[in-house]
Enzyme design. Structure first.
Site, PDB file in Angstrom:
ATOM      1  N   GLU A   1       0.890  -1.160   0.000  1.00  0.00           N
ATOM      2  CA  GLU A   1       0.000   0.000   0.000  1.00  0.00           C
ATOM      3  C   GLU A   1       0.921   1.201   0.000  1.00  0.00           C
ATOM      4  O   GLU A   1       1.608   1.448   0.997  1.00  0.00           O
ATOM      5  CB  GLU A   1      -0.831   0.038   1.284  1.00  0.00           C
ATOM      6  CG  GLU A   1      -1.637  -1.208   1.567  1.00  0.00           C
ATOM      7  CD  GLU A   1      -2.857  -1.301   0.695  1.00  0.00           C
ATOM      8  OE1 GLU A   1      -3.416  -0.246   0.369  1.00  0.00           O
ATOM      9  OE2 GLU A   1      -3.234  -2.413   0.320  1.00  0.00           O
TER      10      GLU A   1
ATOM     11  N   CYS B   1      -2.959   8.468   3.734  1.00  0.00           N
ATOM     12  CA  CYS B   1      -2.698   7.923   2.394  1.00  0.00           C
ATOM     13  C   CYS B   1      -3.869   8.132   1.469  1.00  0.00           C
ATOM     14  O   CYS B   1      -3.712   8.157   0.260  1.00  0.00           O
ATOM     15  CB  CYS B   1      -2.374   6.440   2.518  1.00  0.00           C
ATOM     16  SG  CYS B   1      -3.637   5.543   3.406  1.00  0.00           S
TER      17      CYS B   1
HETATM   18  P1  NAP Z   1       8.655   4.764   4.268  1.00  0.00           P
HETATM   19  O1  NAP Z   1       9.814   5.610   4.485  1.00  0.00           O
HETATM   20  O2  NAP Z   1       8.567   3.993   3.013  1.00  0.00           O
HETATM   21  O3  NAP Z   1       8.585   3.795   5.518  1.00  0.00           O
HETATM   22  C1  NAP Z   1       7.565   2.846   5.652  1.00  0.00           C
HETATM   23  C2  NAP Z   1       8.060   1.725   6.523  1.00  0.00           C
HETATM   24  O4  NAP Z   1       9.085   1.005   5.860  1.00  0.00           O
HETATM   25  C3  NAP Z   1       8.651   2.178   7.839  1.00  0.00           C
HETATM   26  O5  NAP Z   1       8.284   1.253   8.838  1.00  0.00           O
HETATM   27  C4  NAP Z   1      10.140   2.100   7.576  1.00  0.00           C
HETATM   28  O6  NAP Z   1      10.905   1.946   8.743  1.00  0.00           O
HETATM   29  C5  NAP Z   1      10.200   0.865   6.734  1.00  0.00           C
HETATM   30  N1  NAP Z   1      11.385   0.693   5.923  1.00  0.00           N
HETATM   31  C6  NAP Z   1      12.080   1.617   5.242  1.00  0.00           C
HETATM   32  N2  NAP Z   1      13.096   1.028   4.582  1.00  0.00           N
HETATM   33  C7  NAP Z   1      13.050  -0.295   4.864  1.00  0.00           C
HETATM   34  C8  NAP Z   1      13.834  -1.419   4.481  1.00  0.00           C
HETATM   35  N3  NAP Z   1      14.870  -1.313   3.674  1.00  0.00           N
HETATM   36  N4  NAP Z   1      13.509  -2.630   4.992  1.00  0.00           N
HETATM   37  C9  NAP Z   1      12.456  -2.779   5.817  1.00  0.00           C
HETATM   38  N5  NAP Z   1      11.676  -1.736   6.198  1.00  0.00           N
HETATM   39  C10 NAP Z   1      11.962  -0.509   5.722  1.00  0.00           C
HETATM   40  O7  NAP Z   1       7.299   5.597   4.349  1.00  0.00           O
HETATM   41  P2  NAP Z   1       6.821   6.577   5.523  1.00  0.00           P
HETATM   42  O8  NAP Z   1       7.605   7.822   5.358  1.00  0.00           O
HETATM   43  O9  NAP Z   1       6.779   5.915   6.839  1.00  0.00           O
HETATM   44  O10 NAP Z   1       5.314   6.784   5.112  1.00  0.00           O
HETATM   45  C11 NAP Z   1       4.876   7.771   4.238  1.00  0.00           C
HETATM   46  C12 NAP Z   1       4.396   7.173   2.943  1.00  0.00           C
HETATM   47  O11 NAP Z   1       3.511   6.087   3.158  1.00  0.00           O
HETATM   48  C13 NAP Z   1       3.608   8.158   2.135  1.00  0.00           C
HETATM   49  O12 NAP Z   1       4.144   8.188   0.844  1.00  0.00           O
HETATM   50  C14 NAP Z   1       2.187   7.630   2.127  1.00  0.00           C
HETATM   51  O13 NAP Z   1       1.446   7.929   0.997  1.00  0.00           O
HETATM   52  C15 NAP Z   1       2.366   6.180   2.322  1.00  0.00           C
HETATM   53  N6  NAP Z   1       1.223   5.607   3.037  1.00  0.00           N
HETATM   54  C16 NAP Z   1       0.406   4.736   2.400  1.00  0.00           C
HETATM   55  C17 NAP Z   1      -0.681   4.184   3.056  1.00  0.00           C
HETATM   56  C18 NAP Z   1      -1.609   3.213   2.390  1.00  0.00           C
HETATM   57  O14 NAP Z   1      -2.448   2.630   3.054  1.00  0.00           O
HETATM   58  N7  NAP Z   1      -1.492   2.998   1.129  1.00  0.00           N
HETATM   59  C19 NAP Z   1      -0.916   4.496   4.395  1.00  0.00           C
HETATM   60  C20 NAP Z   1      -0.072   5.379   5.002  1.00  0.00           C
HETATM   61  C21 NAP Z   1       1.010   5.920   4.315  1.00  0.00           C
HETATM   62  P3  NAP Z   1      11.624   3.181   9.472  1.00  0.00           P
HETATM   63  O15 NAP Z   1      10.564   4.147   9.841  1.00  0.00           O
HETATM   64  O16 NAP Z   1      12.273   2.554  10.641  1.00  0.00           O
HETATM   65  O17 NAP Z   1      12.585   3.735   8.466  1.00  0.00           O
END
Ligand code: NAP
Length: 515
Positions: free
Chosen positions: A257, A296
């Site tokens: 997602e 999101c």
């Molecule tokens: P993100 O930077 O992609 O992080 C998401 C998750 O992935 C975090 O738990 C992060 O951990 C983890 N992560 C990052 N790199 C990783 C790796 N190499 N291996 C394993 N895990 C890893 O996104 P975010 O900044 O938290 O969230 C914002 C984005 O999420 C926005 O673009 C938004 O649109 C999207 N979003 C989508 C939905 C949906 O339902 N579709 C819902 C909410 C948000 P760390 O925090 O420890 O780095």
């Protein structure tokens, strides 16, 4: 120095080593906690889930798992004040916390009820009546759904630490698959607190829920064909994880997602004074400001008939002007802070790119009046509405500002509206706000291939409508393309997605005996 946040792994609460990553209060800038998973053996985490949690859950029937889920969700609901207090430190108002915390518990309750009523009193789902495969009817087939001997790893975004965890935990638990939660670092302290509340009930069999605060180096190396990875976050991280050998070589199930440029369309019939005009304006303002736009599903693109641009701009501007920004709980505050100053700076930069394609209707990226907090220390920004009169410009359809930012654009006719919707390249949620049935059906039919969910809002459905931005556990959540290509929720579909579907062939008597 603030304390390292505990993880719950292999049956014990454990602190990661080192200094970890510091997490600051979104409102005051004061340290809240430090996040580190250093020294936690990821192999042991997976082993514990597989060898302790898996067998314990598979020993329970579907109704027994539903009861465990209900007890866990009940505890979250009962102790929600503790979680609200933590959530406020991440910038959330009480209304925002309601979406995350009550929304998370409510989602689990719905799953518990669906599980009790819609799944058999056993451990296997048998689909289909006898499907005859031969002339005489002595040979045929049915499908059975059984619990894989794997784990469900959930990797969550920062914006809904409780709801994000619960909506993934619920179907996995019902399916009998143990969960490992990896919350996003900025709000991991809220997810860990909610997990602790659920674990303290004793209702969840040991090993069925573990939570790792911090990074998970090497964990995916342990995963393969019996496992499920449920990811929510940015498209970039989704791409990295999707490319991991656990997925590409060993076929672990992967569901993403990701971000999405959701839109709402105002119908040509909805002139000022019509109920649909007000519903559109109200919906847009709600989506821009709830959770400070860090949703999101929030409306990033507002599409209106060409000759309504001024009316809508004025009406939205008037409402945004009344939104007090500041410390959650302070008098007059309707919108809280973003999760951190780094996030705020990213949002400002993205909003500036969109603004370069048009003019600013409301807001200022450089300054914001803040109630009950220090604007320099907290992660505040004002709601920001941009007007782009050339709707075919690329920026509003490609740049995601993950905050209280939206772009108002004109469309010419139904085909143009559908084209603009599709330019988001796949969205989680879209709205059509109109009382014109022909227009609505044209937009729904044209835009559905690009959407996971479409809300049609009019005077009839408005009194009961749950709104544009709220995914419902009974309906699918997830969108094609840019939105990640995954699907979660959707009632029992989400439970079935965790189960292995196997075609069993044999005689009617054998197939009858399956259930
Ligand atoms: P993100 O930077 O992609 O992080 C998401 C998750 O992935 C975090 O738990 C992060 O951990 C983890 N992560 C990052 N790199 C990783 C790796 N190499 N291996 C394993 N895990 C890893 O996104 P975010 O900044 O938290 O969230 C914002 C984005 O999420 C926005 O673009 C938004 O649109 C999207 N979003 C989508 C939905 C949906 O339902 N579709 C819902 C909410 C948000 P760390 O925090 O420890 O780095």
């Amino acid at each position: 120095m603030s304390e390292i946040l505990e993880s719950y792994v292999a049956g014990t609460w454990t602190k990661g080593a080192g200094t970890g990553r510091e997490v600051l209060d979104a409102v005051t800038g004061e340290p809240v906690t430090r996040v580190s998973s250093e020294g936690i053996d990821m192999g042991e985490v997976v082993r514990h889930a597989r060898e302790v949690g898996g067998p314990a859950l598979r020993a329970l029937t579907f109704p027994e798992r539903a009861a465990a889920l209900k007890a866990a969700a009940g505890a979250v609901q009962e102790r929600k004040d503790e979680l609200y207090a933590l959530s406020a430190r991440a910038g959330a108002t009480a209304r925002d916390s309601g979406v995350d915390i009550d929304g998370g518990a409510g989602t689990a309750f719905v799953y518990s009820s669906l599980g009790r009523k819609g799944l058999p009193d056993g451990k296997v789902v048998v689909e289909d009546d006898f499907i005859q495969l031969g002339k005489e009817g002595v040979f045929g087939g049915r499908h059975v759904l059984t619990t894989p001997h794997g784990v469900a790893l959930q990797i969550n975004a920062f914006n809904f630490p409780v709801w994000g965890m619960m909506e993934k935990l619920a179907p996995a638990l019902l399916a009998g698959v143990p969960t490992i939660v990896k919350p996003a670092t900025p709000t991991a302290y809220i997810a860990v607190a909610a997990a602790r509340i659920m674990l303290e009930t004793g209702a969840l069999p040991e090993g069925s829920l573990q939570v790792v605060a911090g990074s998970i180096p090497g964990l995916l190396d342990q995963l393969g064909g019996q496992d499920h990875i449920g990811f929510t976050g940015s498209a970039d991280t989704a791409a990295t994880l999707r490319g991991h050998e656990a997925v590409t070589r060993r076929s672990a199930h992967f569901n993403a997602e990701a971000d999405s440029l959701n839109a709402s369309v105002l119908g040509p019939d909805a002139a000022p004074g019509e109920p649909e005009f007000d519903l559109f304006v109200k919906g847009l303002v709600t989506e821009m400001t709830t959770k400070a736009g860090q949703k999101c599903t929030a409306i990033r693109r507002a599409l209106v008939p060409q000759d309504r641009m001024d009316d809508v701009a004025q009406a939205v501007e008037a409402k945004l002007a009344g939104i007090g920004v500041g410390a959650p709980g302070a008098d007059g505050v309707r919108m809280g802070a973003l999760v951190g100053t780094e996030q705020r700076d990213d949002v400002r930069a993205a909003a500036a790119r969109i603004a370069a394609a048009g003019t600013v209707v409301h807001g200022d990226l450089e300054k914001v009046e803040v109630i009950g907090a220090d604007a320099d220390r907290g992660a505040f920004m004002s709601p920001y509405l941009v007007r782009v009169d050339d709707a075919d410009r690329g920026e509003p359809h490609s740049v995601e500002a993950f905050g209280p930012v939206s772009t108002l654009m004109p469309y010419r006719d139904v085909d143009h509206a559908v084209d603009l919707l599709a330019r988001g390249e796949g969205s989680l949620a879209g709205s059509v706000v109109s009382n014109d049935r022909d227009f609505v059906t044209g937009v729904v039919a044209g835009a559905a291939p690009y959407h996971g969910r479409i809300l049609v809002l009019d005077r009839e459905s408005a009194p009961e409508s749950t709104g544009h931005g709220i995914p419902m556990p009974q309906l699918v959540h997830g969108g094609p393309g840019r939105a990640g290509g995954g699907q979660e929720e959707g009632g029992l579909r989400a439970v079935h997605a965790h189960l292995q579907r196997t075609a069993v062939q044999g005689s009617p008597a054998v197939l009858d005996s399956l259930g």
